[in-house]
Design a protein around this motif. Structure first.
Motif, PDB file in Angstrom:
ATOM      1  N   GLY A  92       0.815  -1.201   0.000  1.00 56.32           N
ATOM      2  CA  GLY A  92       0.000   0.000   0.000  1.00 56.32           C
ATOM      3  C   GLY A  92       0.846   1.247   0.000  1.00 56.32           C
ATOM      4  O   GLY A  92       2.085   1.188   0.025  1.00 56.32           O
ATOM      5  N   ALA A  93       0.182   2.387  -0.030  1.00 53.61           N
ATOM      6  CA  ALA A  93       0.876   3.672  -0.049  1.00 53.61           C
ATOM      7  C   ALA A  93      -0.033   4.748   0.525  1.00 53.61           C
ATOM      8  O   ALA A  93      -1.264   4.627   0.468  1.00 53.61           O
ATOM      9  CB  ALA A  93       1.283   4.046  -1.468  1.00 53.61           C
ATOM     10  N   VAL A  94       0.580   5.770   1.085  1.00 51.54           N
ATOM     11  CA  VAL A  94      -0.150   6.967   1.501  1.00 51.54           C
ATOM     12  C   VAL A  94       0.636   8.171   1.009  1.00 51.54           C
ATOM     13  O   VAL A  94       1.861   8.240   1.166  1.00 51.54           O
ATOM     14  CB  VAL A  94      -0.341   7.044   3.030  1.00 51.54           C
ATOM     15  N   TRP A  95      -0.086   9.114   0.399  1.00 47.20           N
ATOM     16  CA  TRP A  95       0.524  10.326  -0.152  1.00 47.20           C
ATOM     17  C   TRP A  95      -0.053  11.543   0.562  1.00 47.20           C
ATOM     18  O   TRP A  95      -1.264  11.657   0.720  1.00 47.20           O
ATOM     19  CB  TRP A  95       0.237  10.430  -1.637  1.00 47.20           C
ATOM     20  N   SER A  96       0.829  12.441   0.989  1.00 52.65           N
ATOM     21  CA  SER A  96       0.400  13.644   1.703  1.00 52.65           C
ATOM     22  C   SER A  96       1.470  14.722   1.551  1.00 52.65           C
ATOM     23  O   SER A  96       2.606  14.442   1.145  1.00 52.65           O
ATOM     24  CB  SER A  96       0.181  13.331   3.186  1.00 52.65           C
ATOM     25  N   ALA A  97       1.101  15.956   1.911  1.00 49.38           N
ATOM     26  CA  ALA A  97       2.074  17.053   1.878  1.00 49.38           C
ATOM     27  C   ALA A  97       3.160  16.867   2.928  1.00 49.38           C
ATOM     28  O   ALA A  97       4.247  17.430   2.813  1.00 49.38           O
ATOM     29  CB  ALA A  97       1.367  18.391   2.083  1.00 49.38           C
ATOM     30  N   SER A  98       2.874  16.093   3.969  1.00 45.81           N
ATOM     31  CA  SER A  98       3.867  15.853   5.023  1.00 45.81           C
ATOM     32  C   SER A  98       3.924  14.369   5.349  1.00 45.81           C
ATOM     33  O   SER A  98       2.906  13.674   5.336  1.00 45.81           O
ATOM     34  CB  SER A  98       3.521  16.642   6.286  1.00 45.81           C
ATOM     35  N   ASP A  99       5.123  13.907   5.652  1.00 45.00           N
ATOM     36  CA  ASP A  99       5.285  12.505   6.061  1.00 45.00           C
ATOM     37  C   ASP A  99       4.484  12.223   7.327  1.00 45.00           C
ATOM     38  O   ASP A  99       3.923  11.130   7.487  1.00 45.00           O
ATOM     39  CB  ASP A  99       6.756  12.194   6.300  1.00 45.00           C
ATOM     40  N   GLU A 100       4.442  13.194   8.232  1.00 41.58           N
ATOM     41  CA  GLU A 100       3.744  12.990   9.506  1.00 41.58           C
ATOM     42  C   GLU A 100       2.262  12.703   9.278  1.00 41.58           C
ATOM     43  O   GLU A 100       1.689  11.797   9.897  1.00 41.58           O
ATOM     44  CB  GLU A 100       3.902  14.221  10.403  1.00 41.58           C
ATOM     45  N   HIS A 101       1.640  13.465   8.400  1.00 43.74           N
ATOM     46  CA  HIS A 101       0.234  13.249   8.078  1.00 43.74           C
ATOM     47  C   HIS A 101       0.040  11.874   7.432  1.00 43.74           C
ATOM     48  O   HIS A 101      -0.881  11.127   7.780  1.00 43.74           O
ATOM     49  CB  HIS A 101      -0.257  14.357   7.145  1.00 43.74           C
ATOM     50  N   ALA A 102       0.928  11.528   6.508  1.00 42.31           N
ATOM     51  CA  ALA A 102       0.829  10.237   5.833  1.00 42.31           C
ATOM     52  C   ALA A 102       0.985   9.078   6.815  1.00 42.31           C
ATOM     53  O   ALA A 102       0.243   8.093   6.760  1.00 42.31           O
ATOM     54  CB  ALA A 102       1.881  10.143   4.734  1.00 42.31           C
ATOM     55  N   VAL A 103       1.937   9.205   7.731  1.00 45.46           N
ATOM     56  CA  VAL A 103       2.180   8.144   8.711  1.00 45.46           C
ATOM     57  C   VAL A 103       0.977   7.965   9.634  1.00 45.46           C
ATOM     58  O   VAL A 103       0.607   6.836   9.996  1.00 45.46           O
ATOM     59  CB  VAL A 103       3.455   8.446   9.525  1.00 45.46           C
ATOM     60  N   LYS A 104       0.353   9.050  10.000  1.00 42.17           N
ATOM     61  CA  LYS A 104      -0.831   8.978  10.864  1.00 42.17           C
ATOM     62  C   LYS A 104      -1.920   8.112  10.229  1.00 42.17           C
ATOM     63  O   LYS A 104      -2.565   7.297  10.909  1.00 42.17           O
ATOM     64  CB  LYS A 104      -1.359  10.388  11.130  1.00 42.17           C
ATOM     65  N   VAL A 105      -2.121   8.273   8.927  1.00 47.31           N
ATOM     66  CA  VAL A 105      -3.105   7.450   8.211  1.00 47.31           C
ATOM     67  C   VAL A 105      -2.569   6.039   7.992  1.00 47.31           C
ATOM     68  O   VAL A 105      -3.295   5.048   8.155  1.00 47.31           O
ATOM     69  CB  VAL A 105      -3.469   8.114   6.870  1.00 47.31           C
ATOM     70  N   ALA A 106      -1.290   5.922   7.646  1.00 46.49           N
ATOM     71  CA  ALA A 106      -0.693   4.613   7.370  1.00 46.49           C
ATOM     72  C   ALA A 106      -0.784   3.674   8.561  1.00 46.49           C
ATOM     73  O   ALA A 106      -0.986   2.463   8.396  1.00 46.49           O
ATOM     74  CB  ALA A 106       0.765   4.787   6.951  1.00 46.49           C
ATOM     75  N   ARG A 107      -0.648   4.202   9.774  1.00 44.15           N
ATOM     76  CA  ARG A 107      -0.716   3.375  10.972  1.00 44.15           C
ATOM     77  C   ARG A 107      -2.096   2.720  11.147  1.00 44.15           C
ATOM     78  O   ARG A 107      -2.226   1.732  11.855  1.00 44.15           O
ATOM     79  CB  ARG A 107      -0.380   4.197  12.215  1.00 44.15           C
ATOM     80  N   ARG A 108      -3.106   3.263  10.492  1.00 47.26           N
ATOM     81  CA  ARG A 108      -4.463   2.741  10.633  1.00 47.26           C
ATOM     82  C   ARG A 108      -4.807   1.708   9.552  1.00 47.26           C
ATOM     83  O   ARG A 108      -5.876   1.095   9.603  1.00 47.26           O
ATOM     84  CB  ARG A 108      -5.479   3.884  10.586  1.00 47.26           C
ATOM     85  N   ILE A 109      -3.918   1.521   8.606  1.00 43.64           N
ATOM     86  CA  ILE A 109      -4.173   0.578   7.516  1.00 43.64           C
ATOM     87  C   ILE A 109      -3.498  -0.754   7.837  1.00 43.64           C
ATOM     88  O   ILE A 109      -2.299  -0.804   8.101  1.00 43.64           O
ATOM     89  CB  ILE A 109      -3.670   1.144   6.176  1.00 43.64           C
ATOM     90  N   ARG A 110      -4.272  -1.819   7.798  1.00 43.74           N
ATOM     91  CA  ARG A 110      -3.768  -3.144   8.180  1.00 43.74           C
ATOM     92  C   ARG A 110      -3.122  -3.830   6.974  1.00 43.74           C
ATOM     93  O   ARG A 110      -3.769  -4.539   6.205  1.00 43.74           O
ATOM     94  CB  ARG A 110      -4.896  -3.996   8.757  1.00 43.74           C
ATOM     95  N   THR A 111      -1.846  -3.571   6.837  1.00 46.30           N
ATOM     96  CA  THR A 111      -1.091  -4.135   5.722  1.00 46.30           C
ATOM     97  C   THR A 111       0.373  -4.240   6.099  1.00 46.30           C
ATOM     98  O   THR A 111       0.834  -3.551   7.021  1.00 46.30           O
ATOM     99  CB  THR A 111      -1.287  -3.273   4.455  1.00 46.30           C
TER     100      THR A 111
END
Length: 387
Positions: A319-338
């Motif tokens: 999977g992947a998460v794209w955002s203006a900041s890594d911090e924002h992306a990581v916050k969402v990524a931690r909620r994805i079960r992969t």
């Protein structure tokens, strides 16, 4: 390039360069590994699990073989390899290399054949201590069932339906281009391919135009042509399966953003156009692993909805998460079960663990994580000395 259809330029780097790197890295891991450790009045040692049956697929044949037999042999195991009958020649060449390197007879063993014949024997044989399998989820379930009868250790690297989540604050041009590339690698015949692109509903039309531009960069052609960026699929059966999924998507009302079921005019080969379809989260193509150059675009309402859609699958491999900041992306990524998530286009790391949640399998490959899968623990307790 000849066996699988990956364009030659990519095949050099990915299908051969990657495995060569992993062989050297597993040697390094074994040399630096802590084989014994004092824990209280115990000495905990690591020992080879024993005889390992390795069953590998056709899409990244040399890579998947390497990620099993290299760490297993480095850990002290002997191996019996059953490569894919669809792409067996690379395994035969590797067997010659191993023989010429002076590996003792019986350490590495190659047995060609089909899964229902050779694979089932490896799964049930009483002298096989572990089975390491990469392939479809359905076949992985069968391997687990067979291995359970003798309580073998089993590691499985199975299917995926990985989501690339583009958040509203992302660089959309980079995110769409990166997602299309991650989907189309090896003509989409990649278990961890980012095949679902989740985008804000309010920006769907913008994404639509960017996806069309990204797909237009993929020149279709023979795998031995240096100019080709998208080669043929591995077989007629695979091509027909992918085309059938495209037709299912269109029948369910998909928006054809690019490509479609028409065969491209490229001459000999099992070609499928790089295809992008706009669909609903409830559609068939949002759930089924297509294993071809097909990307689906799914609109979401808000971040909560995006996470729900990303997790609404039996799989959990990449999977992947794209955002203006890594911090924002990581916050969402931690909620994805992969098992793996690329943050803003982060590249593949051969030393990081690779494997999945849910029906994408169990166990991990790559680096020390893959190496330890082939080891047992033994604890030796000592009587404490007086005083």
């Amino acid at each position: 390039a000849r066996e699988v259809g990956m364009p030659l330029k990519m095949a050099r780097a990915v299908q051969v360069g990657g495995p060569a790197w992993h062989w050297a890295n597993f040697a390094k891991v074994a040399r630096n590994f802590e084989w014994e450790k004092k824990v209280g009045n115990s000495v905990v040692v690591r020992e080879a699990v024993g005889v390992v049956g390795c069953i590998t697929p056709w899409n990244f044949p040399l890579s998947q073989i390497t990620l099993k037999i290299a760490p297993a042999m480095a850990a002290g195991c002997t191996v019996v390899l059953k490569p894919s009958e669809i792409a067996p020649v690379n395994a035969m060449i590797l067997a010659e290399i191993i023989h010429d390197a002076g590996v003792p007879a019986g350490v590495f063993n190659l047995v060609n054949g089909t899964g229902p014949v050779v694979g089932e024997v490896l799964g049930t044989h009483p002298q096989v201590d572990m089975v390491s399998f990469t392939g479809s989820t359905g076949a992985g379930k069968r391997v687990s069932e067979l291995a359970s009868q003798s309580v073998k250790r089993v590691t499985l690297e199975l299917g995926g339906k990985s989501a690339s989540v583009i958040l509203d604050d992302a660089n959309f041009e980079a995110a769409v281009k990166g997602t299309v590339s991650a989907c189309m690698l090896n003509s989409g015949q990649t278990c961890s391919a980012h095949t679902r692109m989740l985008v804000p509903a309010s920006r769907y039309e913008e994404v639509r135009a960017l996806a069309q531009a990204a797909v237009a960069r993929f020149s279709i052609g023979p795998s031995l042509d240096e100019a080709s960026k998208l080669g043929p699929l591995v077989s007629a059966a695979q091509r027909d399966r992918v085309l059938n999924f495209i037709r299912i998507g269109i029948a369910e009302g998909a928006d054809v953003i690019a490509g479609g079921p028409d065969t491209p005019a490229t001459g000999k080969g099992y070609f499928v156009q790089p295809t992008v379809l706009g669909i609903k989260a409830s559609d068939t193509l949002a759930q089924e692993e297509i294993f071809g150059p097909v990307l689906v675009v799914i609109p979401y309402r808000d971040e909560e909805d995006a996470v729900t859609i990303a997790n609404n699958t039996i799989y959990g491999l990449g999977g992947a998460v794209w955002s203006a900041s890594d911090e924002h992306a990581v916050k969402v990524a931690r909620r994805i079960r992969t098992g793996q998530i690329d943050i803003n286009g982060g590249p593949f790391n051969g030393s990081a663990p690779f494997g999945g949640y849910k029906q994408s399998g169990n166990g991990r490959e790559n680096g020390i994580y893959g190496f330890e899968e082939f080891l047992e623990f033994k604890a030796m307790q000592f009587k404490p000395s007086a005083g």
